[in-house]
Design an enzyme around this catalytic site. Sequence first.
Site, PDB file in Angstrom:
ATOM      1  N   LYS A 136      -2.729  -1.895  16.823  1.00 22.63           N
ATOM      2  CA  LYS A 136      -3.439  -0.900  16.007  1.00 22.63           C
ATOM      3  C   LYS A 136      -4.416  -0.082  16.871  1.00 22.63           C
ATOM      4  O   LYS A 136      -4.622   1.109  16.615  1.00 22.63           O
ATOM      5  CB  LYS A 136      -4.165  -1.578  14.842  1.00 22.63           C
ATOM      6  N   ARG A 141      12.978   0.067   5.286  1.00 20.38           N
ATOM      7  CA  ARG A 141      14.112  -0.273   6.146  1.00 20.38           C
ATOM      8  C   ARG A 141      15.332  -0.799   5.409  1.00 20.38           C
ATOM      9  O   ARG A 141      16.397  -0.907   6.014  1.00 20.38           O
ATOM     10  CB  ARG A 141      13.685  -1.248   7.236  1.00 20.38           C
ATOM     11  N   ASN A 167       2.858   4.389   7.481  1.00 25.16           N
ATOM     12  CA  ASN A 167       2.248   3.216   6.831  1.00 25.16           C
ATOM     13  C   ASN A 167       2.918   1.903   7.227  1.00 25.16           C
ATOM     14  O   ASN A 167       2.279   0.856   7.192  1.00 25.16           O
ATOM     15  CB  ASN A 167       2.335   3.424   5.306  1.00 25.16           C
ATOM     16  N   THR A 175      -1.816  -7.630  -0.658  1.00 23.42           N
ATOM     17  CA  THR A 175      -0.396  -7.283  -0.531  1.00 23.42           C
ATOM     18  C   THR A 175       0.275  -8.486   0.112  1.00 23.42           C
ATOM     19  O   THR A 175      -0.394  -9.468   0.432  1.00 23.42           O
ATOM     20  CB  THR A 175      -0.193  -6.075   0.415  1.00 23.42           C
ATOM     21  N   VAL A 200      -6.603  -5.631   1.797  1.00 21.36           N
ATOM     22  CA  VAL A 200      -5.934  -5.309   0.538  1.00 21.36           C
ATOM     23  C   VAL A 200      -4.937  -6.406   0.142  1.00 21.36           C
ATOM     24  O   VAL A 200      -4.186  -6.908   0.978  1.00 21.36           O
ATOM     25  CB  VAL A 200      -5.175  -3.966   0.685  1.00 21.36           C
ATOM     26  N   ASP A 207      14.338   2.709   9.126  1.00 22.42           N
ATOM     27  CA  ASP A 207      13.791   1.629   9.954  1.00 22.42           C
ATOM     28  C   ASP A 207      13.120   2.300  11.142  1.00 22.42           C
ATOM     29  O   ASP A 207      13.786   2.921  11.983  1.00 22.42           O
ATOM     30  CB  ASP A 207      14.924   0.702  10.414  1.00 22.42           C
ATOM     31  N   ILE A 209       0.836  -1.208   0.000  1.00 29.96           N
ATOM     32  CA  ILE A 209       0.000   0.000   0.000  1.00 29.96           C
ATOM     33  C   ILE A 209       0.870   1.257   0.000  1.00 29.96           C
ATOM     34  O   ILE A 209       0.586   2.230  -0.700  1.00 29.96           O
ATOM     35  CB  ILE A 209      -0.944  -0.015   1.223  1.00 29.96           C
ATOM     36  N   TYR A 239      -1.415  -7.949  16.854  1.00 34.43           N
ATOM     37  CA  TYR A 239      -1.538  -6.957  15.783  1.00 34.43           C
ATOM     38  C   TYR A 239      -2.703  -6.008  16.082  1.00 34.43           C
ATOM     39  O   TYR A 239      -2.571  -4.781  15.992  1.00 34.43           O
ATOM     40  CB  TYR A 239      -1.763  -7.684  14.456  1.00 34.43           C
TER      41      TYR A 239
END
Length: 229
Positions: A156, A34, A83, A187, A185, A56, A14, A152
């Site tokens: 967030k 990174r 992002n 990816t 998405v 990084d 993204i 995760y």
Amino acid sequence: MSGIALVTGANKGIGLEVVRQLAKRGWRVFLSGRSLASVRRAASPLGPSVTAVPLDITSHISIEAAVSSASHAVSHLDVLINNAGILDHDEGSIVDLPAGRLRRMLETNTIGALLVTQAFLPLLRKSQSGRIINVSSGAGQLSDMGTWAPAYSISKTALNGVTGQFAAALAGSNIAVNSVCPGWVKTDMGGHEAPRSVEEGADSIVWLATEAPQSMTGLFIRDRKPIPW
Ligand code: NDP
């Protein structure tokens, strides 16, 4: 209207698509990631308005070096897009989640974005209309919390807290701060079953960077509209 933006984790996925769309609109963009080799590879087909910057987000030294190289190249930054993110696909359940896994997620997805924001704030303050965009996830929504990917998701949720804190701290300044969910998405992170293309995933992020009202701040956005936290 064009401006100057920096996108983290932009060597693929993204982030790379966001850089592409901003560059197409005539923006000057710092494409960061990174690995030096991967940012150079990603930036080279995008033309002279895109500059590759190694960054990084878990390293203070790397963050300082990126701020220094951006400060030498430009007088201000209009948009910072946090992002970069990581996900362990096999996280298991919160019931026996190892604390180390949560720490690792927080280190990148929450604290990384926090440190990058703090470091670039002086350059953002020099913009006439600055914007900070934190790429979050519906998985972190407290109003719709499930059991999927607990570390995760919590990272967030905490990133959304970072958004809320910065939005409040910068209220009345020239800097808007928002979280955005790109949807599911296709990816490396989202996998190939995801229904959205990177173009669709980038849409609300680019909109927040370029067209959203500057007065819009302290919100969680998906598909260009506020969603519950
Ligand atoms: P990708 O895995 O394709 O890309 C993630 C990017 O983050 C890569 O460039 C990766 O770099 C970079 N990154 C990871 N750790 C660091 C670090 N320490 N410093 C700098 N860069 C780092 O993921 P997506 O493009 O799908 O995800 C982008 C954002 O969107 C993430 O924040 C993600 O959580 C969020 N999101 C994605 C969804 C999806 O369905 N895809 C859904 C909801 C939210 P490297 O190549 O070196 O690993």
